[in-house]
Scaffold this motif. Structure first.
Motif, PDB file in Angstrom:
ATOM      1  N   THR A  74       0.762  -1.418   0.068  1.00 11.36           N
ATOM      2  CA  THR A  74      -0.041   0.044  -0.058  1.00 11.36           C
ATOM      3  C   THR A  74       0.993   1.282   0.082  1.00 11.36           C
ATOM      4  OG1 THR A  74      -1.823  -1.237   1.210  1.00 11.36           O
ATOM      5  CG2 THR A  74      -1.788   1.325   1.586  1.00 11.36           C
ATOM      6  N   GLU A  75       1.927   1.345   0.873  1.00 15.12           N
ATOM      7  CA  GLU A  75       2.611   2.402   0.947  1.00 15.12           C
ATOM      8  C   GLU A  75       3.637   2.578  -0.517  1.00 15.12           C
ATOM      9  OE1 GLU A  75       2.913   5.034   3.022  1.00 15.12           O
ATOM     10  OE2 GLU A  75       1.233   3.946   3.761  1.00 15.12           O
ATOM     11  N   ILE A  76       4.156   1.425  -1.119  1.00 14.89           N
ATOM     12  CA  ILE A  76       5.035   1.490  -2.173  1.00 14.89           C
ATOM     13  C   ILE A  76       4.188   2.041  -3.310  1.00 14.89           C
ATOM     14  CG2 ILE A  76       6.368   0.172  -3.796  1.00 14.89           C
ATOM     15  CD1 ILE A  76       7.522   0.659  -0.964  1.00 14.89           C
ATOM     16  N   ASP A  77       2.682   1.742  -3.200  1.00 13.58           N
ATOM     17  CA  ASP A  77       1.954   1.916  -4.453  1.00 13.58           C
ATOM     18  C   ASP A  77       2.009   3.578  -4.225  1.00 13.58           C
ATOM     19  OD1 ASP A  77      -0.124   2.547  -6.561  1.00 13.58           O
ATOM     20  OD2 ASP A  77      -1.778   2.112  -4.860  1.00 13.58           O
ATOM     21  N   LEU A  78       1.570   4.120  -3.079  1.00 15.60           N
ATOM     22  CA  LEU A  78       1.592   5.648  -2.973  1.00 15.60           C
ATOM     23  C   LEU A  78       3.252   6.080  -3.388  1.00 15.60           C
ATOM     24  CD1 LEU A  78      -0.350   5.763   0.228  1.00 15.60           C
ATOM     25  CD2 LEU A  78      -1.126   6.430  -1.918  1.00 15.60           C
ATOM     26  N   HIS A  79       4.227   5.667  -2.806  1.00 14.25           N
ATOM     27  CA  HIS A  79       5.559   6.301  -2.893  1.00 14.25           C
ATOM     28  C   HIS A  79       5.709   5.943  -4.686  1.00 14.25           C
ATOM     29  CE1 HIS A  79       9.798   6.381  -2.754  1.00 14.25           C
ATOM     30  NE2 HIS A  79       9.859   5.071  -3.424  1.00 14.25           N
ATOM     31  N   TYR A  80       5.379   5.007  -5.309  1.00 20.55           N
ATOM     32  CA  TYR A  80       5.762   4.862  -6.654  1.00 20.55           C
ATOM     33  C   TYR A  80       4.811   6.229  -7.556  1.00 20.55           C
ATOM     34  CZ  TYR A  80       9.010   0.998  -6.788  1.00 20.55           C
ATOM     35  OH  TYR A  80      10.022   0.022  -6.588  1.00 20.55           O
ATOM     36  N   GLN A  81       3.407   6.128  -7.113  1.00 21.59           N
ATOM     37  CA  GLN A  81       2.858   7.196  -7.528  1.00 21.59           C
ATOM     38  C   GLN A  81       3.295   8.510  -7.548  1.00 21.59           C
ATOM     39  OE1 GLN A  81      -1.448   7.391  -6.666  1.00 21.59           O
ATOM     40  NE2 GLN A  81      -1.281   5.017  -5.936  1.00 21.59           N
ATOM     41  N   GLN A  82       3.796   8.805  -6.281  1.00 23.80           N
ATOM     42  CA  GLN A  82       4.529  10.094  -6.205  1.00 23.80           C
ATOM     43  C   GLN A  82       5.746  10.198  -7.150  1.00 23.80           C
ATOM     44  OE1 GLN A  82       5.369  10.014  -2.116  1.00 23.80           O
ATOM     45  NE2 GLN A  82       3.321  10.727  -1.477  1.00 23.80           N
TER      46      GLN A  82
END
Length: 177
Positions: free
Chosen positions: A107-115
């Motif tokens: 979940t955090e990596i998805d947000l990180h990669y989106q950024q």
């Protein structure tokens, strides 16, 4: 041309550094989980498949670090132990807790990669395309973990919040150190 603080190259180097550290940490988490679970259960086989994908991600970033001359994180020895330990602990709590760990981190990596993708825009196609491709696989990992009962783990909201906070911390410090 010499590079100055704040140049795009510096930002892209930080992305490569943190992404390599994250993929390395993921391989260590899965190694810890598999050390506890072995390879005899459906959950262990699922984890082994995800671990294989993470190993490919890590290998890409290892090569990119070498090719671009990016300084890797100095915290890798810590992420080695911390990642393996997190894997051991979550697997020892049971298959659902192991999957809860994956769901939280991805979940955090998805947000990180989106950024990162938003920051990259049309720049650095090699990095942008890899991040986009790896993000899709990380989303698959999260969805697989949830479908495998991650949210049924006793204390899931607390466990998930702690792991996600740890992941955000690791991202923040690995960019710099």
């Amino acid at each position: 041309m010499s590079w100055k603080p704040g140049d795009r190259r510096e930002a892209h180097d930080a992305m490569v550094r943190v992404d390599q550290a994250g993929e390395y940490g993921a391989t260590r988490i899965y190694a810890g989980q598999l050390a506890v679970m072995g390879d005899r259960t459906p959950t262990a086989r699922t984890i082994a498949g995800m671990a294989n994908q993470e190993e490919h991600h890590r290998a890409f970033f290892d090569a990119l670090i070498a090719r671009r001359g990016v300084r890797p994180t100095a915290l890798q020895p810590f992420w080695d132990v911390a990642g393996f330990g997190l894997g051991v602990v979550t697997a020892a709590l049971g298959p659902q807790a192991a999957m809860a760990c994956t769901a939280a981190i991805e979940t955090e990596i998805d947000l990180h990669y989106q950024q990162q993708l938003a920051q990259l825009g049309d720049e650095d196609p090699e990095l942008r395309d890899a991040v986009a491709r790896f993000r899709e696989e990380e989303i698959e990992h999260r969805d697989t973990a949830i479908a495998s009962g991650a949210e049924s783990t006793p204390g899931y909201p607390v466990l998930s919040a702690l792991i996600r906070a740890g992941c955000r911390f690791a991202i923040g410090v690995s960019k710099r150190i």
